[in-house]
Design a protein around this motif. Structure first.
Motif, PDB file in Angstrom:
ATOM      1  N   HIS A  24     -10.723   9.693 -45.052  1.00 37.66           N
ATOM      2  CA  HIS A  24     -10.567   8.338 -44.522  1.00 37.66           C
ATOM      3  C   HIS A  24     -11.866   7.865 -43.858  1.00 37.66           C
ATOM      4  O   HIS A  24     -12.306   6.722 -44.078  1.00 37.66           O
ATOM      5  CB  HIS A  24      -9.418   8.283 -43.526  1.00 37.66           C
ATOM      6  CG  HIS A  24      -9.085   6.894 -43.066  1.00 37.66           C
ATOM      7  ND1 HIS A  24      -8.332   6.020 -43.811  1.00 37.66           N
ATOM      8  CD2 HIS A  24      -9.431   6.221 -41.943  1.00 37.66           C
ATOM      9  CE1 HIS A  24      -8.209   4.868 -43.172  1.00 37.66           C
ATOM     10  NE2 HIS A  24      -8.871   4.966 -42.026  1.00 37.66           N
ATOM     11  N   SER A  25     -12.483   8.730 -43.061  1.00 31.09           N
ATOM     12  CA  SER A  25     -13.726   8.348 -42.391  1.00 31.09           C
ATOM     13  C   SER A  25     -14.837   8.074 -43.397  1.00 31.09           C
ATOM     14  O   SER A  25     -15.604   7.111 -43.255  1.00 31.09           O
ATOM     15  CB  SER A  25     -14.164   9.441 -41.413  1.00 31.09           C
ATOM     16  OG  SER A  25     -13.265   9.529 -40.326  1.00 31.09           O
ATOM     17  N   ARG A  28     -14.132   4.735 -45.143  1.00 27.23           N
ATOM     18  CA  ARG A  28     -14.458   3.597 -44.261  1.00 27.23           C
ATOM     19  C   ARG A  28     -15.963   3.360 -44.199  1.00 27.23           C
ATOM     20  O   ARG A  28     -16.413   2.223 -44.008  1.00 27.23           O
ATOM     21  CB  ARG A  28     -13.909   3.837 -42.857  1.00 27.23           C
ATOM     22  CG  ARG A  28     -12.399   3.693 -42.733  1.00 27.23           C
ATOM     23  CD  ARG A  28     -11.962   3.820 -41.280  1.00 27.23           C
ATOM     24  NE  ARG A  28     -12.592   2.800 -40.465  1.00 27.23           N
ATOM     25  CZ  ARG A  28     -13.160   3.023 -39.275  1.00 27.23           C
ATOM     26  NH1 ARG A  28     -13.212   4.251 -38.792  1.00 27.23           N
ATOM     27  NH2 ARG A  28     -13.672   2.034 -38.582  1.00 27.23           N
ATOM     28  N   PRO A  51      -9.217   3.146 -47.824  1.00 30.17           N
ATOM     29  CA  PRO A  51      -9.631   1.736 -47.967  1.00 30.17           C
ATOM     30  C   PRO A  51     -10.526   1.467 -49.157  1.00 30.17           C
ATOM     31  O   PRO A  51     -10.645   0.322 -49.599  1.00 30.17           O
ATOM     32  CB  PRO A  51     -10.377   1.461 -46.649  1.00 30.17           C
ATOM     33  CG  PRO A  51     -10.823   2.795 -46.170  1.00 30.17           C
ATOM     34  CD  PRO A  51      -9.765   3.767 -46.603  1.00 30.17           C
TER      35      PRO A  51
END
Length: 252
Positions: A24-25, A28, A51
């Motif tokens: 996720h990091s 992003r 995302p």
């Protein structure tokens, strides 16, 4: 925030916990993601929540043939970031009560898995003259942790693998570093606290309190903090062969 647009990151153990948080990091920060693990359903669920662009592929990092298939599947993908996160906690028991199969399973995933993934994806990075490898170890590999000998020994092995590999591929422009988290709040630590409570005839809450008392911040780190640390490490272009502690002061 570090801008990773145009780069593809491969994260092992990406279907849950730290792997999902790291993915996720990275997503992003703009990276395209390839997350791998043994459970297709959980991988697909994580990929759907990221995302940015993401692929989910099944791979058992401890199995040579499985890693080779993954490499072949990604032959047309320029993997420039490899995060070897896949790992298992192993038994909570005295060394004399640990079976050989239990010991071998921990080393198969935590050490052989890291070796196989590096062996599969480093050659392309070396040929391009650029790339980043981050291997997840643990502060437990550097300090005593009673009744966890397979885990601590395996994590020290990962640190040794990383520091030596850095000198092998660093001259080609590839950076290899270790991130060593302290206790990370989540399901795995909760399991360990239950096992320790059963072994020592105490409560999970007492086992947790004793564990976090060793940290300067008197708490565990979070999965999100580990994910952010991976991205931060990728912004430090002069770092190679390093072992970064993220332990809420566990080493102190």
């Amino acid at each position: 925030m570090t801008d990773l647009r145009g780069r593809t990151a491969l994260v092992t153990g990406g279907g849950s916990g730290l792997g999902a948080a790291i993915a996720h990091s990275l997503s992003r920060a703009g990276a395209d993601l390839v997350i791998v693990g043994r459970n297709a359903r959980t991988l697909d669920e994580v990929a759907a929540r990221l995302p940015g662009a993401a692929r989910a592929l099944v791979c058992d990092v401890a199995d040579e043939a499985s890693v080779s298939r993954l490499r072949d599947d990604l032959a047309r993908t320029e993997v420039s970031i490899l995060v070897n996160n896949a790992g298992i906690a192993g038994p909570v028991a005295s060394l004399t009560d640990i079976g050989v199969a239990e010991w071998d399973e921990v080393f198969a995933v935590n050490v052989r898995g890291t070796f196989l993934m590096c062996r599969a994806f480093l050659p392309a990075m070396v040929e391009r003259g650029a790339g980043d490898v981050i291997n997840l170890a643990s502060v437990s590999g550097k300090r005593p942790l009673a009744h966890r000998t397979p885990y601590t020994a395996s994590k020290m092995a990962v640190i040794g693998l990383t520091s030596t590999l850095a000198f092998e591929v660093g001259p080609s422009g590839v950076s290899v570093n270790t991130l060593s988290p302290g206790p990370v709040a989540g399901d795995r630590m909760a399991r360990n606290f239950r096992l320790e409570a059963d072994r020592s005839a105490t409560t999970p809450a007492d086992a947790e309190a004793a564990f976090v008392s060793r940290a300067a911040l008197a708490r565990m780190v979070t999965e999100a903090e580990v994910g952010a640390a991976v991205v931060a490490m990728l912004s430090m272009s002069g770092m190679c062969g390093a072992d970064i502690d993220l332990s809420a002061g566990m080493i102190a």
